[in-house]
Design an enzyme around this catalytic site. Structure first.
Site, PDB file in Angstrom:
ATOM      1  N   GLU A  68       0.811  -1.225   0.000  1.00  0.00           N
ATOM      2  CA  GLU A  68       0.000   0.000   0.000  1.00  0.00           C
ATOM      3  C   GLU A  68       0.846   1.278   0.000  1.00  0.00           C
ATOM      4  O   GLU A  68       0.518   2.244  -0.678  1.00  0.00           O
ATOM      5  CB  GLU A  68      -0.925  -0.011   1.216  1.00  0.00           C
ATOM      6  CG  GLU A  68      -1.929   1.121   1.195  1.00  0.00           C
ATOM      7  CD  GLU A  68      -3.148   0.849   2.057  1.00  0.00           C
ATOM      8  OE1 GLU A  68      -3.732  -0.243   1.942  1.00  0.00           O
ATOM      9  OE2 GLU A  68      -3.498   1.735   2.838  1.00  0.00           O
ATOM     10  N   ASP A  69       1.926   1.287   0.744  1.00  0.00           N
ATOM     11  CA  ASP A  69       2.664   2.542   0.970  1.00  0.00           C
ATOM     12  C   ASP A  69       4.012   2.646   0.268  1.00  0.00           C
ATOM     13  O   ASP A  69       4.667   3.685   0.355  1.00  0.00           O
ATOM     14  CB  ASP A  69       2.913   2.745   2.476  1.00  0.00           C
ATOM     15  CG  ASP A  69       1.633   3.034   3.238  1.00  0.00           C
ATOM     16  OD1 ASP A  69       0.618   3.330   2.586  1.00  0.00           O
ATOM     17  OD2 ASP A  69       1.648   2.955   4.478  1.00  0.00           O
TER      18      ASP A  69
END
Ligand code: NI
Length: 180
Positions: A68-69
């Protein structure tokens, strides 16, 4: 299989490299502190839960935000940690192709198809995130965050009794920030 200490060290090293200079939102704290906080909740849950797969849960705890990051792909996680871990991290990832409002429920549905420890990691993640909100957050943002926490608790009922109780308590404490 490697011992837990080795699994922890290798996984947190991979995650720390991937998250690089990223900080915990609204702070100057390196992101790896968030990951280690989630891992700590998982250690406690393992002590309180019969038949808990600690190695699997720890890897998910430390890797849960890599896709996600960071630039990390599901394929890369699979190559390094295997398919079960890649599937778990993928389930814990909000799908950027979906509108923001649908990402959480989609992720929760995927988590529910994984071993219960994946649900434990999601609960642990939200427990550690329910600290005093950054000063910049509006009341409505705080309420949304609280609402999401309630959705997580509801959707993951049965995933881990110990962490569900902890999240319930954190939600009750956090309510004071929402002005309700
Ligand atoms: Ni997280």
């Amino acid at each position: 299989m490697a011992d837990i200490q080795t699994i922890y060290q290798e996984t947190i090293k991979f995650a720390a490299e991937k998250h690089g200079a990223q900080k915990v939102k609204g702070s100057k704290i390196p992101y790896v502190v968030h990951l280690s906080n989630v891992a700590m909740e998982i250690f406690m849950a393992a002590r309180k839960t019969h038949g808990f797969d600690l190695g699997y849960a720890l890897q998910l705890a430390l890797l849960h935000d890599t896709i996600e990051d960071t630039q990390t792909t599901r394929q890369e996680i699979e190559m390094v940690f295997g398919k079960d871990i890649a599937d778990g991290v993928w389930a814990l990832t909000g799908d950027p192709k979906l509108l923001k409002d649908y990402r959480l429920s989609d992720s929760l549905a995927k988590i529910r198809k994984c071993p219960r420890e994946a649900g434990a990691v999601k609960l642990a993640d939200r427990i550690t995130n329910l600290q005093a909100p950054p000063k910049s957050w509006t009341k409505s943002h705080i309420r949304d965050f609280l609402y999401d926490a309630q959705q997580i608790l509801k959707a993951l009922h049965g995933a881990n009794e110990y962490l569900e109780k902890r999240l319930e308590q954190k939600i009750a404490e956090y309510s004071k920030y929402s002005g309700e």
